[in-house]
Design a protein around this motif. Structure first.
Motif, PDB file in Angstrom:
ATOM      1  N   THR A 126      15.314  35.803  -9.656  1.00  0.00           N
ATOM      2  CA  THR A 126      16.398  35.686 -10.637  1.00  0.00           C
ATOM      3  C   THR A 126      17.777  35.916 -10.023  1.00  0.00           C
ATOM      4  O   THR A 126      18.771  36.008 -10.746  1.00  0.00           O
ATOM      5  N   GLY A 127      17.845  36.025  -8.696  1.00  0.00           N
ATOM      6  CA  GLY A 127      19.134  36.215  -8.022  1.00  0.00           C
ATOM      7  C   GLY A 127      19.860  34.904  -7.792  1.00  0.00           C
ATOM      8  O   GLY A 127      19.335  33.825  -8.091  1.00  0.00           O
ATOM      9  N   PRO A 128      21.078  34.939  -7.232  1.00  0.00           N
ATOM     10  CA  PRO A 128      21.902  33.733  -7.084  1.00  0.00           C
ATOM     11  C   PRO A 128      21.313  32.685  -6.128  1.00  0.00           C
ATOM     12  O   PRO A 128      21.505  31.495  -6.334  1.00  0.00           O
ATOM     13  N   MET A 129      20.594  33.101  -5.115  1.00  0.00           N
ATOM     14  CA  MET A 129      19.939  32.142  -4.218  1.00  0.00           C
ATOM     15  C   MET A 129      18.481  31.955  -4.607  1.00  0.00           C
ATOM     16  O   MET A 129      17.957  30.848  -4.637  1.00  0.00           O
ATOM     17  N   SER A 130      17.829  33.070  -4.926  1.00  0.00           N
ATOM     18  CA  SER A 130      16.391  33.006  -5.206  1.00  0.00           C
ATOM     19  C   SER A 130      16.068  32.229  -6.477  1.00  0.00           C
ATOM     20  O   SER A 130      14.968  31.693  -6.616  1.00  0.00           O
ATOM     21  N   ASN A 131      17.030  32.134  -7.407  1.00  0.00           N
ATOM     22  CA  ASN A 131      16.708  31.422  -8.650  1.00  0.00           C
ATOM     23  C   ASN A 131      16.526  29.925  -8.432  1.00  0.00           C
ATOM     24  O   ASN A 131      16.076  29.207  -9.315  1.00  0.00           O
ATOM     25  N   LYS A 132      16.866  29.460  -7.235  1.00  0.00           N
ATOM     26  CA  LYS A 132      16.604  28.047  -6.904  1.00  0.00           C
ATOM     27  C   LYS A 132      15.212  27.881  -6.296  1.00  0.00           C
ATOM     28  O   LYS A 132      14.831  26.796  -5.877  1.00  0.00           O
ATOM     29  N   VAL A 133      14.468  28.990  -6.205  1.00  0.00           N
ATOM     30  CA  VAL A 133      13.111  28.966  -5.641  1.00  0.00           C
ATOM     31  C   VAL A 133      12.140  29.468  -6.712  1.00  0.00           C
ATOM     32  O   VAL A 133      11.695  30.621  -6.677  1.00  0.00           O
ATOM     33  N   PRO A 134      11.822  28.622  -7.687  1.00  0.00           N
ATOM     34  CA  PRO A 134      11.006  29.088  -8.809  1.00  0.00           C
ATOM     35  C   PRO A 134       9.524  29.191  -8.444  1.00  0.00           C
ATOM     36  O   PRO A 134       8.786  28.216  -8.531  1.00  0.00           O
ATOM     37  N   GLU A 135       9.109  30.373  -8.010  1.00  0.00           N
ATOM     38  CA  GLU A 135       7.699  30.587  -7.690  1.00  0.00           C
ATOM     39  C   GLU A 135       7.110  31.619  -8.628  1.00  0.00           C
ATOM     40  O   GLU A 135       7.768  32.580  -8.990  1.00  0.00           O
ATOM     41  N   LEU A 136       5.861  31.431  -9.001  1.00  0.00           N
ATOM     42  CA  LEU A 136       5.225  32.345  -9.940  1.00  0.00           C
ATOM     43  C   LEU A 136       4.530  33.494  -9.220  1.00  0.00           C
ATOM     44  O   LEU A 136       3.982  33.331  -8.128  1.00  0.00           O
ATOM     45  N   LEU A 137       4.581  34.633  -9.872  1.00  0.00           N
ATOM     46  CA  LEU A 137       3.992  35.861  -9.341  1.00  0.00           C
ATOM     47  C   LEU A 137       3.211  36.499 -10.498  1.00  0.00           C
ATOM     48  O   LEU A 137       3.542  36.266 -11.664  1.00  0.00           O
ATOM     49  N   SER A 138       2.218  37.300 -10.196  1.00  0.00           N
ATOM     50  CA  SER A 138       1.507  37.978 -11.284  1.00  0.00           C
ATOM     51  C   SER A 138       2.399  39.074 -11.877  1.00  0.00           C
ATOM     52  O   SER A 138       3.245  39.656 -11.189  1.00  0.00           O
ATOM     53  N   CYS A 139       2.173  39.340 -13.162  1.00  0.00           N
ATOM     54  CA  CYS A 139       2.904  40.440 -13.819  1.00  0.00           C
ATOM     55  C   CYS A 139       2.663  41.755 -13.091  1.00  0.00           C
ATOM     56  O   CYS A 139       3.573  42.577 -12.955  1.00  0.00           O
ATOM     57  N   ASP A 140       1.441  41.969 -12.634  1.00  0.00           N
ATOM     58  CA  ASP A 140       1.109  43.211 -11.930  1.00  0.00           C
ATOM     59  C   ASP A 140       1.928  43.368 -10.656  1.00  0.00           C
ATOM     60  O   ASP A 140       2.442  44.458 -10.361  1.00  0.00           O
ATOM     61  N   ALA A 141       2.035  42.297  -9.880  1.00  0.00           N
ATOM     62  CA  ALA A 141       2.800  42.372  -8.622  1.00  0.00           C
ATOM     63  C   ALA A 141       4.267  42.662  -8.915  1.00  0.00           C
ATOM     64  O   ALA A 141       4.904  43.483  -8.238  1.00  0.00           O
TER      65      ALA A 141
END
Length: 240
Positions: A126-141
């Protein structure tokens, strides 16, 4: 951390509007001040201090969830030590560290997590650079990483009203499992949807729920947050 189990996070046009909201809400509201609306860190700090001097509990926020504002939020938070801070996931630990460095232990710092479109999967980019990398993660992680650095709260946005109750449930349960006490559903919440959303969070075991309701209760003409709608929201969650 505040003793209220449920607190609204709302906007105010000015200090007077904020004081009226706080009076109506009787300790169950935080007033969002969005740094994006200020030309500088100093200007934002001045505004936050004006609200604080009037006895208003402040939630420092980005402004329309704009991730480019994360550093400004961190700097304003460290200088003003507000009740609450909204932050993007990658910068939540940085912000918490800054606050701890000045001896702060009372400010709630959240981390913005986005629903992944399926229960159990989320986006922490959800950061300014990372939001261009939409990858899914588990809720637990996601919850485990926040727990490791001591972040207090998950801001879950956008929940789109009642459309993502299963996703809210999965993320709230993971947060509780890892000892994160506060959950903040945000996006499309109104008097009709607030109760079922808060109920899901409480049923998952959240100690405190902070639903955000921003522009939908702001009068378009005056810019004032409508007190009758604040009362309506609080009535909707009575007894929870």
């Amino acid at each position: 951390m505040g003793t209220q189990k449920i607190r609204l996070n709302v906007l105010a046009r000015d200090v007077e509007n904020a004081k009226q909201i706080c009076a109506v809400a009787d300790g169950r509201a935080l007033i969002g001040i969005l740094v994006k609306g200020f030309a500088s860190v100093e200007a934002a700090i001045t505004a936050v201090e004006q609200y604080q001097q009037a006895g208003v509990p402040v939630s420092v926020g980005l402004g329309a969830g704009d991730p480019t504002q994360w550093k400004k939020v961190a700097e304003v938070a460290v200088q003003t030590q507000p009740d609450h801070v909204n932050q993007v996931f990658p910068a939540a630990g940085y912000t918490l560290g800054g606050l701890q460095a000045v001896g702060n232990s009372h400010t709630i710092v959240n981390a913005l997590i986005a629903p992944g479109g399926q229960p159990g999967k989320v986006q922490v980019t959800t950061g300014p650079m990372s939001n261009k990398v939409p990858e899914l993660l588990s809720c637990d992680a996601a919850a485990a990483m926040l727990a490791e650095i001591g972040v207090h709260s998950v801001k879950f946005y956008p929940v789109d009203g009642l459309e993502r109750l299963n996703e809210i449930k999965a993320m709230a349960e993971a947060a509780v499992c890892y000892g994160i006490p506060v959950f903040e559903p945000t996006g499309g919440i109104d008097a009709a949807s607030i109760r079922p959303i808060v109920e899901v969070c409480l049923a998952a075991g959240a100690k405190q729920v902070i639903p955000h309701i921003y522009t939908s209760i702001v009068d378009k003409e005056t810019g004032l947050t409508r007190l009758d709608q604040v009362e309506e929201l609080l009535t909707a969650i009575e007894g929870l």
